[in-house]
Design an enzyme around this catalytic site. Structure first.
Site, mmCIF file in Angstrom:
data_model
loop_
_atom_site.group_PDB
_atom_site.id
_atom_site.type_symbol
_atom_site.label_atom_id
_atom_site.label_comp_id
_atom_site.label_asym_id
_atom_site.label_seq_id
_atom_site.Cartn_x
_atom_site.Cartn_y
_atom_site.Cartn_z
ATOM 1 N N ARG A 158 -0.983 42.584 -69.175
ATOM 2 C CA ARG A 158 -0.115 42.293 -70.323
ATOM 3 C C ARG A 158 -0.654 42.894 -71.617
ATOM 4 N NH1 ARG A 158 0.354 37.487 -67.278
ATOM 5 N NH2 ARG A 158 -1.668 36.888 -68.114
ATOM 6 N N ARG A 179 -4.288 48.538 -60.481
ATOM 7 C CA ARG A 179 -4.296 48.347 -59.029
ATOM 8 C C ARG A 179 -2.889 48.298 -58.460
ATOM 9 N NH1 ARG A 179 -7.905 43.095 -58.347
ATOM 10 N NH2 ARG A 179 -6.622 42.550 -60.154
ATOM 11 N N ARG A 238 -14.293 42.387 -71.966
ATOM 12 C CA ARG A 238 -15.505 41.596 -71.852
ATOM 13 C C ARG A 238 -16.698 42.546 -71.934
ATOM 14 N NH1 ARG A 238 -12.955 37.748 -72.979
ATOM 15 N NH2 ARG A 238 -12.763 35.744 -71.874
ATOM 16 N N GLU A 267 -23.367 37.844 -75.316
ATOM 17 C CA GLU A 267 -22.924 37.075 -76.483
ATOM 18 C C GLU A 267 -23.518 35.663 -76.461
ATOM 19 O OE1 GLU A 267 -18.706 36.927 -77.082
ATOM 20 O OE2 GLU A 267 -18.460 39.033 -76.582
ATOM 21 N N HIS A 285 -16.138 39.500 -81.519
ATOM 22 C CA HIS A 285 -15.208 38.903 -80.558
ATOM 23 C C HIS A 285 -14.057 38.182 -81.280
ATOM 24 C CE1 HIS A 285 -15.035 37.414 -76.144
ATOM 25 N NE2 HIS A 285 -13.813 37.475 -76.653
#
Length: 319
Positions: A158, A179, A238, A267, A285
């Site tokens: 998304r 994928r 990430r 982090e 972040h």
């Protein structure tokens, strides 16, 4: 007595008001991340736990919670902080917050793309030095992304689709790997390619894949070596997807033109070598840190917890 909902960290004011409106007992942590001992004490005896990406939910924590825990609601899309298999074995539903942060994360991804390619941070730093200057045709020249540049999207979920829509507004050529898509096909102006083609042809590579054992250090020294030396790497997924040591080496060697990171491997600790790396933009972040978005993330997590406690299906279970 109704089992309480444990909230590991303070959410936004609107989300907190929504939680209070449920009329159930609530235990609330502070704004700072809880220590392990605080997390164990807070979750003990809870019927639901609403946690953030800073809290590791493993079998030991699930055992500390006791048999009454029904749901762990993560205030994030990613859920690599939760041992889903252990939760499932314990009969605990795990939920996340997909959809509500797509636009904000895509916006920040593009903010980092523009900051890196148009040298926004370099310009800001330069002016703050107080050095005398005058406009010049060679001064702080960067990449014109709207002049035929190619954006590669690694992970076409998304958020990847939202980034692609923004890229089309900048007249960029958009490539992606997914994928669920076959290389050589196209959809909505996006061409699907294999990973090697994505790395080789991208002027800007946007990393948007979840962190899994398979994607950890997916962007390593070998992957970076396949990219153009004029390319930029942007990571808003990430931190563990990118091998930071390899990226630092590539930036110092001039093997990449630049990069921007919103996420980090360890982090909240940031490798100090990143702070000295050339042509690198860093943010802490904050890709989802829009006001409306953070409200919606908290409210969706709360609604997931409330649904499961009421014996209803979770709104957004992870599996």
């Amino acid at each position: 007595m109704t089992a309480p909902i444990y909230l590991s960290r303070l959410l936004t004011d609107r989300a907190m008001a929504h939680l209070e409106s449920l009329g159930v007992p609530v235990r609330v942590g502070s704004e700072a991340p809880p220590s392990r001992a605080e997390l164990q004490a807070g979750i003990r005896g809870a019927g639901a736990a609403i946690v953030t990406l800073t809290e590791r939910v493993d079998d030991a924590l699930l055992a500390a919670a006791g048999d009454g825990l029904k749901v762990v609601a993560n205030v994030a899309v990613g859920y690599d902080n939760i041992d889903v298999a252990a939760a499932t074995a314990a009969g605990v539903t795990v939920t996340n917050t997909p959809g509500v942060l797509d636009r904000a994360t895509a916006d920040h991804t593009f903010a980092l793309i523009l900051a890196a390619t148009r040298r926004v941070v370099d310009g800001d730093r330069f002016l703050r030095t107080g050095e005398p200057w005058v406009w010049g045709p060679r001064m702080l020249v960067g990449l014109d992304i709207s002049a035929g540049a190619t954006l590669g999207i690694l992970g076409y979920g998304r958020i990847g689709q939202a980034v692609a829509r923004r890229a089309r507004a900048f007249d960029m050529t958009v490539l992606a790997t997914a994928r669920s898509r076959t290389p050589g096909t196209a959809e909505d102006g996006v061409q699907f390619v294999d990973a090697d083609t994505l790395l080789a042809e991208s002027d800007v590579l946007s990393v948007l894949t979840p962190l899994t054992p398979q994607t950890r250090h997916l962007i390593d020294a070998a992957a970076l070596a396949k990219m153009k030396p004029t390319a930029y790497l942007i990571n808003t997924a990430r931190g563990g997807v990118v091998d930071e040591s390899a990226l630092i080496t590539a930036l110092h060697a001039g093997a990449l033109r630049g990069a921007a990171l919103d996420v980090f491997e360890n982090e909240p600790d940031v490798d100090p070598r990143l702070l000295d790396a050339p042509n690198l933009v860093l943010t802490p972040h904050i890709a989802s840190a829009g006001e409306a978005t953070r409200d919606a993330m908290g409210i969706l997590a709360i609604d997931n917890a409330a649904a499961v406690l009421a014996g209803k299906p979770a709104l957004t279970p992870v599996r």
